[in-house]
Structures are given as structure tokens and as C-alpha cells.
Design a protein around this motif. Structure first.
Motif, PDB file in Angstrom:
ATOM      1  N   MET A   1       0.295  27.568  21.902  1.00 57.24           N
ATOM      2  CA  MET A   1       0.906  28.692  22.602  1.00 57.24           C
ATOM      3  C   MET A   1       0.483  28.677  24.073  1.00 57.24           C
ATOM      4  N   ALA A   2       1.444  28.840  24.972  1.00 56.59           N
ATOM      5  CA  ALA A   2       1.162  28.796  26.402  1.00 56.59           C
ATOM      6  C   ALA A   2       0.319  29.989  26.820  1.00 56.59           C
ATOM      7  N   PRO A   3      -0.702  29.782  27.666  1.00 56.77           N
ATOM      8  CA  PRO A   3      -1.494  30.907  28.174  1.00 56.77           C
ATOM      9  C   PRO A   3      -0.610  31.886  28.939  1.00 56.77           C
ATOM     10  N   LYS A   4      -0.890  33.174  28.780  1.00 61.09           N
ATOM     11  CA  LYS A   4      -0.096  34.223  29.429  1.00 61.09           C
ATOM     12  C   LYS A   4      -0.706  34.594  30.783  1.00 61.09           C
ATOM     13  N   VAL A   5       0.178  34.746  31.777  1.00 61.86           N
ATOM     14  CA  VAL A   5      -0.251  35.072  33.136  1.00 61.86           C
ATOM     15  C   VAL A   5       0.569  36.248  33.651  1.00 61.86           C
ATOM     16  N   PHE A   6      -0.101  37.210  34.287  1.00 64.57           N
ATOM     17  CA  PHE A   6       0.568  38.336  34.932  1.00 64.57           C
ATOM     18  C   PHE A   6       0.317  38.251  36.441  1.00 64.57           C
ATOM     19  N   TYR A   7       1.399  38.348  37.228  1.00 66.57           N
ATOM     20  CA  TYR A   7       1.283  38.508  38.681  1.00 66.57           C
ATOM     21  C   TYR A   7       1.634  39.968  38.980  1.00 66.57           C
ATOM     22  N   ILE A   8       0.664  40.716  39.464  1.00 60.40           N
ATOM     23  CA  ILE A   8       0.832  42.170  39.592  1.00 60.40           C
ATOM     24  C   ILE A   8       0.580  42.603  41.030  1.00 60.40           C
ATOM     25  N   SER A   9       1.397  43.541  41.515  1.00 63.30           N
ATOM     26  CA  SER A   9       1.203  44.046  42.870  1.00 63.30           C
ATOM     27  C   SER A   9       1.825  45.430  43.026  1.00 63.30           C
ATOM     28  N   ASP A  10       1.295  46.173  44.007  1.00 59.84           N
ATOM     29  CA  ASP A  10       1.940  47.434  44.357  1.00 59.84           C
ATOM     30  C   ASP A  10       3.011  47.201  45.419  1.00 59.84           C
ATOM     31  N   GLY A  11       3.221  45.917  45.779  1.00 56.22           N
ATOM     32  CA  GLY A  11       4.296  45.523  46.698  1.00 56.22           C
ATOM     33  C   GLY A  11       5.228  44.538  46.014  1.00 56.22           C
ATOM     34  N   THR A  12       5.601  43.500  46.735  1.00 57.36           N
ATOM     35  CA  THR A  12       6.589  42.543  46.215  1.00 57.36           C
ATOM     36  C   THR A  12       6.022  41.578  45.182  1.00 57.36           C
ATOM     37  N   ALA A  13       4.704  41.422  45.146  1.00 57.87           N
ATOM     38  CA  ALA A  13       3.994  40.467  44.271  1.00 57.87           C
ATOM     39  C   ALA A  13       4.116  39.036  44.763  1.00 57.87           C
ATOM     40  N   ILE A  14       4.682  38.826  45.946  1.00 56.66           N
ATOM     41  CA  ILE A  14       4.815  37.475  46.488  1.00 56.66           C
ATOM     42  C   ILE A  14       3.444  36.858  46.739  1.00 56.66           C
ATOM     43  N   THR A  15       2.534  37.645  47.317  1.00 56.35           N
ATOM     44  CA  THR A  15       1.192  37.124  47.594  1.00 56.35           C
ATOM     45  C   THR A  15       0.493  36.712  46.307  1.00 56.35           C
ATOM     46  N   ALA A  16       0.540  37.561  45.298  1.00 54.05           N
ATOM     47  CA  ALA A  16      -0.098  37.245  44.019  1.00 54.05           C
ATOM     48  C   ALA A  16       0.506  35.988  43.406  1.00 54.05           C
ATOM     49  N   GLU A  17       1.827  35.856  43.484  1.00 52.35           N
ATOM     50  CA  GLU A  17       2.497  34.676  42.937  1.00 52.35           C
ATOM     51  C   GLU A  17       2.088  33.406  43.676  1.00 52.35           C
TER      52      GLU A  17
ATOM     53  N   PHE B   1      -4.068  22.786  37.072  1.00 55.70           N
ATOM     54  CA  PHE B   1      -4.298  22.551  35.647  1.00 55.70           C
ATOM     55  C   PHE B   1      -3.052  21.968  34.978  1.00 55.70           C
ATOM     56  N   PRO B   2      -3.219  20.903  34.183  1.00 54.77           N
ATOM     57  CA  PRO B   2      -2.065  20.272  33.514  1.00 54.77           C
ATOM     58  C   PRO B   2      -1.636  21.049  32.280  1.00 54.77           C
ATOM     59  N   VAL B   3      -1.289  22.316  32.500  1.00 52.09           N
ATOM     60  CA  VAL B   3      -0.939  23.214  31.398  1.00 52.09           C
ATOM     61  C   VAL B   3       0.302  24.006  31.789  1.00 52.09           C
ATOM     62  N   GLU B   4       1.168  24.269  30.819  1.00 50.35           N
ATOM     63  CA  GLU B   4       2.318  25.141  31.047  1.00 50.35           C
ATOM     64  C   GLU B   4       1.896  26.583  30.781  1.00 50.35           C
ATOM     65  N   PHE B   5       2.155  27.463  31.736  1.00 51.46           N
ATOM     66  CA  PHE B   5       1.804  28.867  31.586  1.00 51.46           C
ATOM     67  C   PHE B   5       3.064  29.709  31.399  1.00 51.46           C
ATOM     68  N   GLU B   6       2.928  30.770  30.633  1.00 50.75           N
ATOM     69  CA  GLU B   6       4.020  31.732  30.478  1.00 50.75           C
ATOM     70  C   GLU B   6       3.731  32.923  31.383  1.00 50.75           C
ATOM     71  N   ALA B   7       4.518  33.083  32.432  1.00 48.10           N
ATOM     72  CA  ALA B   7       4.189  34.067  33.464  1.00 48.10           C
ATOM     73  C   ALA B   7       5.150  35.249  33.473  1.00 48.10           C
ATOM     74  N   LEU B   8       4.614  36.395  33.852  1.00 48.27           N
ATOM     75  CA  LEU B   8       5.403  37.605  34.049  1.00 48.27           C
ATOM     76  C   LEU B   8       4.994  38.222  35.383  1.00 48.27           C
ATOM     77  N   THR B   9       5.968  38.453  36.257  1.00 47.57           N
ATOM     78  CA  THR B   9       5.711  39.072  37.550  1.00 47.57           C
ATOM     79  C   THR B   9       6.052  40.560  37.483  1.00 47.57           C
ATOM     80  N   VAL B  10       5.112  41.388  37.920  1.00 46.71           N
ATOM     81  CA  VAL B  10       5.308  42.842  37.876  1.00 46.71           C
ATOM     82  C   VAL B  10       5.087  43.405  39.289  1.00 46.71           C
ATOM     83  N   PRO B  11       6.162  43.578  40.065  1.00 40.95           N
ATOM     84  CA  PRO B  11       6.016  44.126  41.415  1.00 40.95           C
ATOM     85  C   PRO B  11       6.105  45.650  41.430  1.00 40.95           C
ATOM     86  N   PHE B  12       5.770  46.223  42.567  1.00 43.70           N
ATOM     87  CA  PHE B  12       5.938  47.664  42.843  1.00 43.70           C
ATOM     88  C   PHE B  12       5.264  48.571  41.810  1.00 43.70           C
ATOM     89  N   VAL B  13       4.036  48.226  41.452  1.00 46.14           N
ATOM     90  CA  VAL B  13       3.233  49.102  40.599  1.00 46.14           C
ATOM     91  C   VAL B  13       2.557  50.099  41.543  1.00 46.14           C
TER      92      VAL B  13
END
Length: 270
Positions: free
Chosen positions: A1-17, A27-39
Motif C-alpha cells: 500500500m502506498a504511503p499516504k501524504v497530506f499537503y496542507i495550507s491555510d493558503g494555496t498549498a503550493i509551498t507545501a506541495e 525516495f524510490p517510492v510511489e506516494f498517495e497524496a492529497l492536497t488540502v488548501p485554504f484551511v
């Protein structure tokens, strides 16, 4: 199972991404990512915290959190989740406060905010680049910051758009086509702006693959035609002393960075 990643920000989340991608690319690994902007509220932060905790319960692994949150009350809620925190802003802000002897004054959305001068300059550059794409017009070449040259499908348009969108650079581009090959030369509008010219080239085999996807089994996509065009254009670059780079193994970000490095064009960060 791919490791889970969250990109979180109170703005656009571009910096976090951007930071997160840079770290995880090691890392030679596939990650499953979710971006959550404007928190931007504690209510939204609680919902994100619940998502993180649900992910932990489901997988049994703590998800990785990359975040750039300004408000302490929102940041504390994310800290209290079951995620593994990597807080970019506060990792660097505190040491810099000590070094500079200045207390930081955090403002949400400042990193990618809409400052009047910068925003207007970027929009103007994007509009210019779109209007001067692929040699549509030669009337406004004098206004360009840079003019990209090359055969069809070598990366001129995406590189031009990236330069304008990311750095506010007015980037025109001009294609050399099959009909040009018998007597390849610079049009007058390009000669007049020779100091702004920058060439792109590409491996003929890769160009053949790209063109096959566009016009399969045509003269335009034939390996022979690709070889002829690339050879002629590279010879012209050398004859006219036009700097150029090979785009075959590079992303649009890398191509743009090479162009800026070689030309010395000033980057505008927005």
C-alpha cells in the motif's frame, strides 16, 4: 500500500506541495497524496484532522503531513492529529528571527498573494506569451524578454508559458518548419532581436515519438524528417551563435531554469 501524504495550507498549498515533492522525490517510492488548501478556520482544521486520523485507523500507518500554516490555532489542531508533521514555515522562521533580530509578522496567503505590481506584470507576460506563441505574429517581437526557437514539438510553447506564468517573463517563440529547411535563415524580426534569441533542440528519435502521437505515419513525423530538421536547426544555431539547450531528458521546469541560468534573465518571484 502506498504511503499516504497530506499537503496542507491555510493558503494555496503550493509551498507545501513544492517542498514536499522535493523531499519525497529522493525516495524510490510511489506516494498517495492529497492536497488540502485554504484551511482557514478551526472548523476546517478539525475536518482535516479527522481525515488524517481516519487514514491512520484504516492503514495502521501515520500519514505524512507537509504543511505551511500561519495561524497558531489552526496549526495546533493539525499538530494534534495522528500524522507525522513536517512544518516548513516554523522550521525556518524561529531560527531566522534569532539571526535577524526581528519578530516575524505572519500573514495568510502572503507567499502567493496578489500584490498589484507583481500580479499585473505576470498577467501582462502571460497575455504576451499566448499572443506570440508559435510565430502567430512577428509584430511584437521587440517587446519580448526572450524568443525561443526550434523545430515543431521540441518544447517551445510549454517552456514559454512556464517562464511567463512562473517568472513574469515575456517569452515569444518561433517554429522552424519543413518548408524552411532548404534555405534556413532568421526572419528579419528575429535578426533585429538577435540578442534575445534562445534555441531549443531535441533528440530526433524522441521527436519522432512525439510527432507520431500527433500525426502518425506522416512525412512530418517520419524519423528521416525529424533528423533533417534537427540537424539543420542546430547548424543554424552554431552559425548564428545562438545559445541552445537539448530538451530531450529535461522537464519544463529544468528547461526554464537552464534558460534563465544561461541568459541571465532576472527571475520575478510572485
Amino acid at each position: 500500500m502506498a504511503p499516504k501524504v497530506f499537503y496542507i495550507s491555510d493558503g494555496t498549498a503550493i509551498t507545501a506541495e513544492v517542498f514536499g515533492h522535493a523531499v519525497l522525490s529522493q525516495f524510490p517510492v510511489e506516494f498517495e497524496a492529497l492536497t488540502v488548501p485554504f484551511v482557514e478556520t478551526t472548523q476546517k482544521a478539525e475536518k482535516v484532522k479527522q481525515q488524517i486520523n481516519d487514514c491512520f485507523i484504516t492503514t495502521g500507518e501515520r500519514p505524512i503531513l507537509f504543511h505551511s500554516i500561519v495561524k497558531p490555532e489552526i496549526r495546533d489542531i493539525i499538530y494534534s492529529s495522528e500524522g507525522l508533521d513536517y512544518d516548513f514555515l516554523n522550521t525556518f522562521v524561529s531560527p531566522l528571527e534569532k539571526q535577524l533580530g526581528i519578530e516575524a509578522k505572519p500573514v495568510m496567503n502572503r507567499t502567493h498573494g496578489k500584490s498589484n505590481l507583481g500580479y499585473d506584470s505576470r498577467i501582462e507576460a502571460i497575455n504576451y506569451t499566448m499572443e506570440n506563441d508559435d510565430g502567430q505574429t512577428m509584430k511584437h517581437m521587440d517587446k519580448a524578454d526572450i524568443i525561443l526557437l526550434g523545430v515543431s514539438r521540441c518544447g517551445k510553447t510549454p517552456s514559454s508559458l512556464y517562464l511567463s506564468m512562473q517568472f513574469g517573463i515575456k517569452a515569444a517563440n518561433y517554429p522552424f518548419v519543413e518548408d524552411d529547411m532548404d534555405n534556413l535563415k532568421l526572419p528579419e524580426a528575429l535578426k533585429r532581436n538577435k540578442s534575445k534569441l534562445f534555441g531549443l533542440t531535441i533528440d530526433p528519435n524522441r521527436l519522432h515519438e512525439i510527432r507520431q502521437g500527433r500525426m502518425e505515419n506522416s512525412r512530418y513525423s517520419s524519423l528521416r524528417q525529424c533528423r533533417i530538421e534537427v540537424k539543420e536547426v542546430e547548424m543554424m544555431y552554431k552559425k548564428e551563435r545562438i545559445p541552445f539547450v537539448n530538451t530531450t531528458f529535461h522537464s519544463v521546469e529544468e528547461i526554464s531554469a537552464k534558460i534563465l541560468d544561461i541568459t541571465g534573465l532576472k527571475r520575478h518571484m510572485f
